[in-house]
Design a protein around this motif. Structure first.
Motif, mmCIF file in Angstrom:
data_model
loop_
_atom_site.group_PDB
_atom_site.id
_atom_site.type_symbol
_atom_site.label_atom_id
_atom_site.label_comp_id
_atom_site.label_asym_id
_atom_site.label_seq_id
_atom_site.Cartn_x
_atom_site.Cartn_y
_atom_site.Cartn_z
ATOM 1 N N ILE A 1 0.816 -1.220 0.000
ATOM 2 C CA ILE A 1 0.000 0.000 0.000
ATOM 3 C C ILE A 1 0.854 1.276 0.000
ATOM 4 C CG2 ILE A 1 -1.606 1.384 1.383
ATOM 5 C CD1 ILE A 1 -3.077 -1.186 2.041
ATOM 6 N N GLY A 2 1.793 1.383 0.920
ATOM 7 C CA GLY A 2 2.630 2.582 0.999
ATOM 8 C C GLY A 2 3.413 2.836 -0.280
ATOM 9 N N PRO A 3 4.144 1.839 -0.787
ATOM 10 C CA PRO A 3 4.902 2.062 -2.018
ATOM 11 C C PRO A 3 4.036 2.408 -3.229
ATOM 12 C CG PRO A 3 5.759 0.173 -0.875
ATOM 13 C CD PRO A 3 4.509 0.582 -0.152
ATOM 14 N N ILE A 4 2.850 1.830 -3.321
ATOM 15 C CA ILE A 4 1.967 2.169 -4.449
ATOM 16 C C ILE A 4 1.612 3.645 -4.407
ATOM 17 C CG2 ILE A 4 -0.374 1.857 -5.368
ATOM 18 C CD1 ILE A 4 -0.062 -1.146 -4.699
ATOM 19 N N LEU A 5 1.231 4.128 -3.240
ATOM 20 C CA LEU A 5 0.888 5.546 -3.114
ATOM 21 C C LEU A 5 2.101 6.441 -3.381
ATOM 22 C CD1 LEU A 5 -1.419 5.383 0.035
ATOM 23 C CD2 LEU A 5 -2.098 5.593 -2.375
ATOM 24 N N LEU A 6 3.264 6.042 -2.875
ATOM 25 C CA LEU A 6 4.476 6.824 -3.079
ATOM 26 C C LEU A 6 4.878 6.859 -4.554
ATOM 27 C CD1 LEU A 6 6.779 8.442 -1.813
ATOM 28 C CD2 LEU A 6 7.986 6.289 -1.456
ATOM 29 N N VAL A 7 4.794 5.727 -5.236
ATOM 30 C CA VAL A 7 5.163 5.679 -6.653
ATOM 31 C C VAL A 7 4.210 6.525 -7.489
ATOM 32 C CG1 VAL A 7 5.290 4.157 -8.670
ATOM 33 C CG2 VAL A 7 6.429 3.518 -6.547
ATOM 34 N N LEU A 8 2.936 6.508 -7.154
ATOM 35 C CA LEU A 8 1.991 7.366 -7.876
ATOM 36 C C LEU A 8 2.352 8.843 -7.700
ATOM 37 C CD1 LEU A 8 -1.390 5.540 -7.160
ATOM 38 C CD2 LEU A 8 -0.172 5.681 -9.346
ATOM 39 N N LEU A 9 2.696 9.229 -6.490
ATOM 40 C CA LEU A 9 3.115 10.604 -6.235
ATOM 41 C C LEU A 9 4.401 10.937 -6.998
ATOM 42 C CD1 LEU A 9 2.874 13.308 -4.675
ATOM 43 C CD2 LEU A 9 4.191 12.197 -2.841
ATOM 44 N N LEU A 10 5.383 10.029 -6.954
ATOM 45 C CA LEU A 10 6.641 10.259 -7.662
ATOM 46 C C LEU A 10 6.437 10.317 -9.179
ATOM 47 C CD1 LEU A 10 9.094 8.010 -5.616
ATOM 48 C CD2 LEU A 10 9.009 10.507 -5.678
ATOM 49 N N ALA A 11 5.506 9.534 -9.692
ATOM 50 C CA ALA A 11 5.222 9.558 -11.128
ATOM 51 C C ALA A 11 4.711 10.930 -11.556
ATOM 52 C CB ALA A 11 4.213 8.474 -11.493
ATOM 53 N N VAL A 12 3.853 11.517 -10.751
ATOM 54 C CA VAL A 12 3.334 12.849 -11.054
ATOM 55 C C VAL A 12 4.476 13.875 -11.025
ATOM 56 C CG1 VAL A 12 1.837 14.700 -10.203
ATOM 57 C CG2 VAL A 12 0.995 12.348 -10.272
ATOM 58 N N ILE A 13 5.322 13.803 -10.003
ATOM 59 C CA ILE A 13 6.450 14.730 -9.891
ATOM 60 C C ILE A 13 7.437 14.513 -11.039
ATOM 61 C CG2 ILE A 13 8.444 15.365 -8.471
ATOM 62 C CD1 ILE A 13 6.663 14.677 -6.010
ATOM 63 N N TYR A 14 7.758 13.262 -11.340
ATOM 64 C CA TYR A 14 8.701 12.950 -12.415
ATOM 65 C C TYR A 14 8.174 13.449 -13.759
ATOM 66 C CZ TYR A 14 11.773 10.320 -15.504
ATOM 67 O OH TYR A 14 12.668 9.969 -16.485
ATOM 68 N N ASP A 15 6.884 13.342 -13.965
ATOM 69 C CA ASP A 15 6.286 13.811 -15.206
ATOM 70 C C ASP A 15 6.565 15.299 -15.432
ATOM 71 O OD1 ASP A 15 4.654 13.376 -17.551
ATOM 72 O OD2 ASP A 15 3.050 14.480 -16.517
#
Length: 179
Positions: free
Chosen positions: A85-99
């Motif tokens: 759960i934690g990593p999924i939420l973190l990766v989604l956030l990082l994907a937005v920032i990386y974009d």
């Protein structure tokens, strides 16, 4: 620790998941063996060995095995949820920032540095696990066979398991009968 609740398993595996980036196996060993002392080093190596030859991500398989060992099906589910759960939420956030910032050279440099740290952590875990095998030096033959089959001959996992397993089973049987 003889019994763990599903909540304790969720928290332990969530700590493991949120400690690692790009691979949490080193953090899993550190948490389960060295910090929380949920498993012995030998138990961790044995469970991980099984988890590596069954389909699926090793760390998820490890979560299922450890969770079910201490709290049955509910423990397995709790451990897997804690791990994901934690990593999924973190990766989604990082994907937005990386974009938004992927074009920056500094972002590219940070990602290269993180990958180097990941390689170091995996190597460290491998060396710690190999240290356990020095207690029964004959088992180092299995380590050598595995490394040669995978690295020198470039064999796939299935072939490496088929080649190394008979030696490993024989030596484990001999070790068990000496105890």
């Amino acid at each position: 620790m003889s019994q763990l609740t599903p909540l304790q398993l969720f928290i332990s595996f969530n700590k493991i998941a949120m400690s690692g980036f790009g691979g949490v196996l080193p953090w899993a060993r550190r948490t389960l063996v060295e910090k929380d002392k949920i498993l012995t080093s030998e138990e961790f190596s044995a469970i991980l060995g099984i988890c590596q030859i069954v389909p699926g991500p090793n760390i998820m398989n490890l979560a299922v095995c450890v969770g079910s060992r201490f709290a049955g099906a509910r423990g397995a589910i709790a451990a897997v949820l804690g791990l994901s759960i934690g990593p999924i939420l973190l990766v989604l956030l990082l994907a937005v920032i990386y974009d938004h910032y992927s074009y920056l050279d500094s972002v590219k440099g940070v990602l290269r540095g993180i990958s180097a740290v990941g390689v170091g952590l995996i190597a460290s875990t491998g060396l710690k696990m190999m240290r356990d095998e020095f207690q029964y030096p004959a088992m180092l033959l299995v380590v050598v066979i595995t490394i040669v089959a995978a690295s020198y001959f470039h064999l796939g996992l299935g072939w490496v398991v088929l080649i190394a397993s008979p030696f490993a089973l024989f030596l484990a049987w001999k070790k068990a009968h000496k105890l």
